[in-house]
Design a protein around this motif. Structure first.
Motif, short mmCIF file in Angstrom:
data_model
loop_
_atom_site.label_atom_id
_atom_site.label_comp_id
_atom_site.label_asym_id
_atom_site.label_seq_id
_atom_site.Cartn_x
_atom_site.Cartn_y
_atom_site.Cartn_z
N PHE A 68 0.85 -1.19 0.00
CA PHE A 68 0.00 0.00 0.00
C PHE A 68 0.88 1.24 0.00
N VAL A 69 0.43 2.27 -0.70
CA VAL A 69 1.17 3.52 -0.78
C VAL A 69 0.31 4.67 -0.26
N ARG A 70 0.94 5.85 -0.15
CA ARG A 70 0.26 7.00 0.46
C ARG A 70 0.68 8.29 -0.24
N ASN A 71 -0.18 9.26 -0.24
CA ASN A 71 0.15 10.59 -0.74
C ASN A 71 1.47 11.04 -0.12
N HIS A 155 -4.00 1.86 -2.09
CA HIS A 155 -3.75 3.22 -1.63
C HIS A 155 -4.37 3.45 -0.25
N GLU A 157 -5.56 6.11 0.89
CA GLU A 157 -6.74 6.96 0.77
C GLU A 157 -8.00 6.17 0.45
N ASP A 162 -9.65 -1.09 -1.07
CA ASP A 162 -8.48 -1.77 -1.64
C ASP A 162 -8.09 -3.00 -0.81
N ASP A 205 7.34 8.93 -6.88
CA ASP A 205 6.18 8.49 -6.12
C ASP A 205 4.90 9.13 -6.65
N PHE A 209 2.41 6.37 -8.58
CA PHE A 209 1.27 5.95 -7.76
C PHE A 209 0.05 6.86 -7.90
N TYR A 211 -0.39 10.37 -7.74
CA TYR A 211 -0.62 11.46 -6.78
C TYR A 211 -0.25 12.84 -7.33
#
Length: 218
Positions: A68-71, A155, A157, A162, A205, A209, A211
Motif C-alpha cells: 500500500f502507498v500513500r500521498n 492506496h 486513501e 483496496d 512516487d 502511484f 498522486y
C-alpha cells in the motif's frame, strides 16, 4: 562479523541490481501472500490483520505480493509529527528509544525542528540513504532496472475498498486502524517552497502511484 554481513548484503543487492536495504516483508506462504511494508502507510494495522488470520496446514506454491502507498505530502507530515515532534517511544519491552538517533548525532535534525527545516534537510539526503520512514516509496517496490516487485498496489486513501480485495481473495482478518494521529490537514503544513521541494524529491512516487493531482491542490 557485522561488517562481513553488511558487505555480503551489499554484494547480493548489487548482483540483483538493487542496493536498497530498507524492505520489510511479511510472508504467509500458507496463505500464498507476501506483504511489502512501507513505513507510515498503515503497516501496523495491516500486519496485525495478517497475523490474526488463522494459519493453514498447506503451503501455497504461488505467492501474491502486495503493498500500500500513500500521498507523499501526507506521509511526510505523518513522519514529522510522529517521529520528530515526538522523538522517542516506549517499546513493548518498556525501553525508551529515540527515533532518527543517527540524524540527531550528526546534527541533521534537532529537538524541536520545524516542519520546514525537516523537509529541507530530509530532501537534501541521497534517496537511498534516507530512513525508511521518509524515503521514497518506489524504493520499496521497484528495482533499479524498473521491475516492480509486487502484483498489487493499494492506496491508503482508499484503504477500506483496496484491502477488501485482498481480504476476500485470501480470507484475511478484518482491518482495524491503529495509531491514528491527531493533527491538522496535511495541506496546512506546506508553503509553496516546501511543496515544490517535496514534489521534485519524491517525483517518482507522485508519478508512479497517481498522486500528481495532490501537487495541484496546494
Amino acid at each position: 562479523m557485522g561488517k562481513v554481513r553488511i558487505v555480503n548484503r551489499l554484494l547480493k543487492a548489487i548482483i540483483n541490481d538493487d542496493i536498497f536495504d530498507g524492505r520489510r516483508i511479511i510472508k504467509r506462504h500458507d496463505l500464498g501472500i507476501e506483504y511489502y511494508r512501507i513505513a507510515k502507510v498503515a503497516t501496523i494495522s495491516i500486519r496485525r490483520a495478517i497475523n490474526k488470520t488463522p494459519k493453514k496446514d498447506t503451503i501455497q506454491e504461488e505467492v501474491f505480493k502486495f503493498s500500500f502507498v500513500r500521498n507523499p505530502f501526507d506521509r511526510l507530515v505523518s513522519c514529522y509529527t510522529d517521529k520528530c515532534k515526538d522523538i522517542s517511544c516506549v517499546t513493548s519491552q518498556g525501553q525508551r528509544v529515540r527515533y532518527f538517533d543517527y540524524y540527531y548525532m550528526k546534527g541533521l535534525f534537532s529537538k524541536g525542528i520545524s516542519f520546514e527545516d525537516f523537509v529541507k534537510r530530509a530532501c537534501r539526503m541521497p534517496k537511498r540513504m534516507m530512513d525508511r520512514h521518509f524515503c521514497p516509496q518506489y524504493l520499496f517496490l521497484y528495482k533499479r532496472n524498473g521491475q516492480c516487485l509486487v502484483d498489487y498496489i493499494g492506496h491508503l486513501e482508499t484503504m477500506e475498498q483496496d484491502y477488501q480485495v485482498i481480504k476476500d481473495r485470501f480470507g484475511l482478518a478484518d482491518l482495524k486502524h491503529v495509531h491514528a494521529s491527531k493533527r491538522r490537514d496535511w495541506k496546512e503544513y506546506y508553503t509553496k517552497e516546501t511543496a515544490q521541494l517535496v514534489y521534485h524529491t519524491y517525483k517518482k512516487d507522485f508519478e508512479l502511484f497517481g498522486y500528481e493531482q495532490k501537487y495541484q491542490e496546494l
